[in-house]
Design a protein around this motif. Sequence first.
Motif, short mmCIF file in Angstrom:
data_model
loop_
_atom_site.label_atom_id
_atom_site.label_comp_id
_atom_site.label_asym_id
_atom_site.label_seq_id
_atom_site.Cartn_x
_atom_site.Cartn_y
_atom_site.Cartn_z
N ASP B 35 5.21 -40.93 23.79
CA ASP B 35 6.65 -41.13 23.98
C ASP B 35 6.99 -42.60 24.24
O ASP B 35 8.03 -43.10 23.78
CB ASP B 35 7.17 -40.27 25.13
CG ASP B 35 6.38 -40.41 26.43
OD1 ASP B 35 5.27 -40.97 26.38
OD2 ASP B 35 6.85 -39.95 27.48
N SER B 36 6.10 -43.28 24.93
CA SER B 36 6.41 -44.63 25.38
C SER B 36 6.57 -45.62 24.22
O SER B 36 7.24 -46.64 24.36
CB SER B 36 5.37 -45.06 26.41
OG SER B 36 4.71 -46.20 26.09
N ALA B 38 7.23 -44.38 20.92
CA ALA B 38 7.77 -43.64 19.77
C ALA B 38 8.93 -44.39 19.12
O ALA B 38 9.02 -44.49 17.90
CB ALA B 38 8.19 -42.24 20.19
N ILE B 60 2.75 -36.33 18.07
CA ILE B 60 3.44 -37.05 19.14
C ILE B 60 3.30 -36.26 20.43
O ILE B 60 3.48 -35.03 20.44
CB ILE B 60 4.94 -37.26 18.83
CG1 ILE B 60 5.11 -37.82 17.41
CG2 ILE B 60 5.58 -38.18 19.86
CD1 ILE B 60 6.55 -38.13 17.03
N ILE B 62 4.64 -36.17 24.41
CA ILE B 62 5.57 -36.70 25.42
C ILE B 62 4.88 -36.55 26.78
O ILE B 62 4.86 -35.46 27.36
CB ILE B 62 6.92 -35.94 25.37
CG1 ILE B 62 7.54 -36.07 23.97
CG2 ILE B 62 7.87 -36.48 26.45
CD1 ILE B 62 8.87 -35.37 23.79
N ALA B 66 7.19 -37.96 31.75
CA ALA B 66 7.58 -36.58 31.48
C ALA B 66 7.53 -35.76 32.77
O ALA B 66 6.48 -35.71 33.39
CB ALA B 66 6.61 -35.98 30.45
N GLN B 77 13.46 -39.47 24.27
CA GLN B 77 12.70 -38.22 24.06
C GLN B 77 13.47 -37.25 23.18
O GLN B 77 12.88 -36.48 22.42
CB GLN B 77 12.33 -37.62 25.42
CG GLN B 77 11.37 -38.57 26.16
CD GLN B 77 10.84 -38.03 27.47
OE1 GLN B 77 11.31 -37.02 27.98
NE2 GLN B 77 9.86 -38.72 28.03
N ILE B 80 12.72 -38.23 19.76
CA ILE B 80 11.38 -37.78 19.34
C ILE B 80 11.42 -36.35 18.80
O ILE B 80 10.90 -36.06 17.73
CB ILE B 80 10.38 -37.86 20.52
CG1 ILE B 80 10.11 -39.31 20.90
CG2 ILE B 80 9.08 -37.13 20.17
CD1 ILE B 80 9.28 -39.48 22.15
N ARG B 81 12.08 -35.49 19.56
CA ARG B 81 12.13 -34.08 19.14
C ARG B 81 12.82 -33.95 17.79
O ARG B 81 12.37 -33.22 16.90
CB ARG B 81 12.88 -33.25 20.19
CG ARG B 81 12.14 -33.17 21.50
CD ARG B 81 12.84 -32.33 22.55
NE ARG B 81 12.20 -32.60 23.83
CZ ARG B 81 12.72 -33.37 24.78
NH1 ARG B 81 13.93 -33.89 24.64
NH2 ARG B 81 12.04 -33.60 25.89
N VAL B 91 4.82 -32.10 17.67
CA VAL B 91 5.29 -32.71 18.92
C VAL B 91 4.86 -31.83 20.08
O VAL B 91 5.18 -30.63 20.10
CB VAL B 91 6.83 -32.86 18.93
CG1 VAL B 91 7.30 -33.40 20.28
CG2 VAL B 91 7.32 -33.77 17.80
N ASP B 93 5.57 -31.29 23.82
CA ASP B 93 6.69 -31.68 24.68
C ASP B 93 6.28 -31.78 26.15
O ASP B 93 5.12 -31.51 26.51
CB ASP B 93 7.85 -30.68 24.47
CG ASP B 93 9.21 -31.36 24.56
OD1 ASP B 93 9.38 -32.22 25.45
OD2 ASP B 93 10.10 -31.02 23.76
#
Lengths: 163, 416
Positions: B35-36, B38, B60, B62, B66, B77, B80-81, B91, B93
């Motif tokens: 995530d950091s 993405a 990916i 997260i 999180a 975030q 990202i999704r 992904v 999550d």
Amino acid sequence: MPRVWKFGDSINTDDILPGKYAPFMVGEDRFHTYAFAHLRPEFAAGFRPGDLLVLGRNAGLGSSREYAPEALRRLGLEAIVAKSYARIFYRNLVNLGIVPFEAPEVVDVLQDGDQVELDIAQGILRRGAETYRLRPPPAFLLEALREGSILAYYRKHGRFPGE
Amino acid sequence: MGLTLAEKILSRRAGREVRAGELVVVEVDQVMVVDSIAGSFFRRLEQLGAAPRYPEKVTIVIDHVAPAANVEVAKAQKEIREWGRRHGCRVFDVGRGVCHQVLIEERLALPGGIVLGSDSHSTTYGGIGCFGTGMGATDIALAAASGRTWLRVPETVKVTFRGRLAPGATAKDAALEMVRVLTADGATYMSVEIHLADGAESLTRSQRLTLANLTVEAGAKCGLVVPSGEVLELYQVPGWLYPDPDAVYAREVEIDLSTLTPRVSVPFYVDNVEEVARVKGKRVDQVFVGTCTNGRLDDLHQVAEVLKGRRVAPGVRMLIIPASSEVLEAAAADGTLLTLLQAGATIGTPGCGPCMGRHQGVLAPGEVCVSTSNRNFRGRMGAPDAEIYLASPRVAAATAVAGYITTPEELEGVHA
């Protein structure tokens, strides 16, 4: 005239940009203003395009976070002279188009605040009447740097340098 | 002249014999994005005008912040999704766990494979004989767009661990000792090839992951543990995945596990490694057990063993963050969690936790933390003058009970 910002050995990615100031924490438009926030809070406001960063041994050890060198790029950094580099940081520098010179003996003579001129393409550093010749990075990296960045290279050629 | 394990893996993938110093462009099995980074990763792909070439090879996770800590993070975030759905990439999550642990559990990293991670501790995959290496957002984006990456074939440092772990010593102590011996830049650009001999083959997958995880703290490109023991039971290890007996090494180091004592890495560099006895008595404010280094079930078991029937010292916060949802579930099922809670520990959402100072356990100025993680750089977990000591889960647990750095052995008779 551009000036030298000199730091010591083992400057890590958390020194360059503390993790809590990552772009996704503080926003894309602001993260670079926290470069060296812990070590030298005046750095981000004082750094001018063309200024030179001089680092010691194992420069950039630590995280793979590319936003550490990217923060420096946004402030106008074009080259670093260091004694040696950590691996991921070195790749990130090249990828962003920041030229990593490795020159331990030059690092030893340069002082913080020195007025210098660096011809990046020729690898020639001038301080007053003194001239230092810097060894260029490996050929395949220069190939990428010539296009500005590895992204630009890949977009143009559809392959990696040296491939 | 034979090949090292790194040369074997890269030769296999390059389709020709390659040796240290050569450049290769190779196909990768997985491109792991956290995530950091993405957001940077998406923008780099846009700059390239490219989409992931093989969406099934892009994963990916997260995990770095999180659940989200603020609106900026929540926005990132959300992106990202949506991006993951749009491009058909995997992904994981919030709550699934730390990226490296998740890729191992999901069998996305396998012996003999190549995994690029957007996190420096991607060397962890080497614990099962997978060439794992960390890279920045640009390299990761190029790999997603092309399915390939360029690598300089690394020279190799051979580290041989001999014997069985002495009582009280753990894989973390072995890993810290390795970093002390190699130093923070002793393996820069290199592969650390770990051989286990004379009983050390009994080290579990989890323990091997801990060893490989820390190799990057010596500067390594990858840390490959030669497959044996439990790894042979858990995976189909290809017959070629061994270094040749006459492989060429830049340096060879031996560490005797049977005489190893508990270690601690002292601020502010990982290779400032001391015996715990040298820093015993240092008062702490926080103890953190978790991360890709030591947040697995066996780590929590070790902590529970020390905490059972005891309480965390008054004034000390003990944060325990399981490395993954699987670890958390297992710890709940076997009663470990209850032991930890009864001792006064706090349990966090599986993920990276406070390891890089972004949320859930950030340190105030002057505070001292003992952490089972892998980095103790200045300002890493919060205030620049807060101190982080790195240690094993056993030492962390004993420290939480005593309120100062110590070992479980020292605890006997004092608090029992």
